[in-house]
Structures are given as C-alpha cells and as structure tokens.
Design an enzyme around this catalytic site. Structure first.
Site, mmCIF file in Angstrom:
data_model
loop_
_atom_site.group_PDB
_atom_site.id
_atom_site.type_symbol
_atom_site.label_atom_id
_atom_site.label_comp_id
_atom_site.label_asym_id
_atom_site.label_seq_id
_atom_site.Cartn_x
_atom_site.Cartn_y
_atom_site.Cartn_z
ATOM 1 N N CYS A 147 0.792 -1.233 0.000
ATOM 2 C CA CYS A 147 0.000 0.000 0.000
ATOM 3 C C CYS A 147 0.828 1.288 0.000
ATOM 4 C CB CYS A 147 -0.940 0.007 1.197
ATOM 5 S SG CYS A 147 -2.171 -1.297 1.148
ATOM 6 N N ARG A 182 15.419 2.189 3.394
ATOM 7 C CA ARG A 182 15.447 0.930 2.645
ATOM 8 C C ARG A 182 14.822 -0.189 3.471
ATOM 9 N NH1 ARG A 182 20.913 -0.587 1.574
ATOM 10 N NH2 ARG A 182 21.140 1.450 0.577
ATOM 11 N N SER A 183 13.750 0.119 4.172
ATOM 12 C CA SER A 183 13.052 -0.915 4.933
ATOM 13 C C SER A 183 12.433 -1.915 3.969
ATOM 14 C CB SER A 183 11.955 -0.295 5.797
ATOM 15 O OG SER A 183 10.906 0.197 4.986
#
Length: 330
Positions: A147, A182-183
């Site tokens: 999402c 950068r998760s």
C-alpha cells in the site's frame, strides 16, 4: 517589485486521495454488497492505532464495511487463520509492528493471498520484484502491490512525474530519484517499483547507497541492484529530480542545501523529514501521504473482490462444459 515568496506548490494528500476515490466508487457500483475488511490490532504502537482508526473511518465513509479486532499477539496467528477461512471476510490487514522481528514476516505469510490487501504475500512480493504485473497469463488480473509504496507511485502519477507519452512500464525513463529509507516494508519495494518503471533510483540507507536501475536505455526486463561503495547522500541529492524520504526518527532531516533546485519532495514518514524551508528550493512538496495510503488499501480490497467475482464467473462457465463432456461419455 519582485515577489520574494517561494514558488513551491504544497500538495496535500487529501486532494490526491479524492481522485483515487472516484475510481474506487465506480468499481463499487458494480458490486451488490459492501466488501468487508477486517483489521487486526495486536500492537501498542500509537501510530498503528491511528492508522487503524483512519482505515475504519475511510472505509465506512466510502461504501466498505470494516471490523477492528484487537487480539493478543500470541493469539494472532490462529485469528488470522480463522479469518482466512471465513467466507464473509473479503480482506485482511494487520497493523505492524507486532513482534518487531522475523515473526512479523512469518505472520505476513499467514494471510491468504486471496485476502491480502497489503500485498505482502510471497506471490505478490515475488511479482513486484520480478516486474510481473499480472496474476494470470491472459494479463487480466493485476497483481496487488504494497500500500505505501503504491501510494507514492499514485502521487507521482498525480503530479505528472510519470511521462504518459512513453509506453506503460517505461514512464519514469530519464527520471533520477532518491529514496531515503530501505526498509523491507516500504523503502526497498518503492525503489524497486520506481526502477521497474524506468527510473534511476538511489536507495539511501543509514550504512550505504545502492542503485536500482533497468540499465542504460532501460533495456532490462526488471531492475537490478548495484552496490555503490563510497557513495553518500551528498552525491545523490544534487542529481535527483525527486526526493522521497521516510526516516522514522524525529531527529532526521533531509539536508536541504543539497537539493537540486526545483526538486519534487515527498515525505512518507510519520515524522517530518523536511523542514519548512524545503519550500525555498522544491517546486512541489507533499508533506504526508497517509490518506492516499488508505485509499490505495481500499483500492486493493476492491481489486481482490473483483478478482474473486471474475474467478467465480469463469468457474460457472466451465462447469456446464464439463457436464456436457460427462454426458457425452455416458
């Protein structure tokens, strides 16, 4: 006398969400019931509760049914399995973090792909990274995307950063974008989606910088990742047409003096990663994206329901053919 006011356009998420909601309402008119979204809250994180409340409010206001189930985290796995098996439940969302470790990744895989509105199931993640955009060979059922990354994509489309003259899938060709974060939940998927659409993406994390790209002339079918030892945010920001930041800490701020003049800046963190002075350099600034994320969630739910209806229709068409074949052999 010249006007000294900054010429930056501040675009609010609510205005972008409205245009997406029109698309959702059109799709809902073709369904004779309210799709049911069930949210599971097993976290004490205040941001998770706020997100849950926003989800319920937006769903109820726009023709969807919503139930919030507050479950002890040790009982969540069984609760998800029960929801998977409940035909009344159309979509499931889990408000993370829960355990804050690999167990959260395990829970993401518990949710049935047929009810995963967050796009976190293995098949959806595989498709996203491999740049596979459909679930079927006929290219009629679109895959579901996570999402928040998809919300950023929709914002960039709204801002016309995507070049609609170019073919679908290549419309970010020529764009240089920096993503700060950068998760595995947002930053990395977002960098992959942008690169798959043709952008040259600098993915900046606390330790290093990686480049996501489909190669010179976007000749590759899907993105590749290249390590860039020695490269730092100081090298990336001056080259970037778009800067997207999602650092969760309240102390982090994007170094504005490094921004390219006229850059588009988007903040997807719950904290403000850009100070108000960003309006002195940016051409467009989107300070938050939460409302767009929730509408994208409902859009994903609608897509799942539409896929289910189409699958049922296809199955009913195949059944008479099978019956005729049985009769012909008896």
């Amino acid at each position: 006398m010249a006007d000294d006011k900054p010429n930056c356009k501040v675009v609010l998420a609510n205005n972008i969400a409205k245009s997406l909601l029109a698309e959702v309402h059109e799709g809902l008119q073709k369904i004779d019931r309210k799709p049911l979204l069930v949210g599971f809250l097993s976290s004490s994180d205040p941001a998770a509760r706020v997100y849950a409340e926003w989800t319920g409010k937006t769903a109820n206001e726009n023709g969807f049914a919503f139930q919030l189930r507050e479950i002890d985290r040790e009982l969540l796995e069984d609760a998800l399995i029960d929801a998977n098996n409940d035909p009344a439940v159309d979509g499931i969302i889990v408000y993370y973090p829960i355990f804050g470790n690999r167990q959260d990744q395990y829970l993401q895989q518990i949710v049935s792909i047929d009810k995963d509105v967050e796009g976190l199931s293995h098949q959806y993640i595989f498709n996203m990274y491999q740049n596979i955009r459909f679930l079927d060979l006929a290219n009629t059922k679109k895959s579901v995307l996570p999402c928040t990354p998809l919300a950023v994509i929709k914002i960039l489309e709204y801002l016309r950063i995507y070049n609609t003259i170019l073919p679908y899938g290549n419309r970010l060709h020529g764009r240089t974008i920096t993503v700060i974060n950068r998760s595995e939940v947002v930053g990395r998927p977002l960098a992959a989606l942008l690169a798959n659409d043709g952008a040259h993406v600098y993915s900046v994390d606390i330790a290093d910088v990686q480049v996501f790209t489909r190669g010179e002339g976007i000749r590759k079918r899907r993105h590749e990742v290249h390590e860039k030892p020695g490269l730092a945010i100081e090298n990336c920001l001056p080259l970037s047409d778009v800067v997207i930041s999602g650092v969760p800490g309240d102390k982090y701020k994007v170094p504005l003096h490094l921004l390219k003049d006229g850059a588009v800046c988007i903040n997807f963190s719950s904290e403000r990663n850009f100070t108000p002075e960003v309006k002195e350099r940016a051409s467009i600034y989107v300070p938050a994206i939460g409302k767009v994320t929730i509408v994208v969630l409902l859009r994903n739910l609608l897509r799942i329901v539409q896929n289910k209806i189409e699958a049922a229709a296809e199955a009913s068409q195949e059944k008479p053919t099978e019956e005729k074949a049985v009769q012909a052999t008896t």
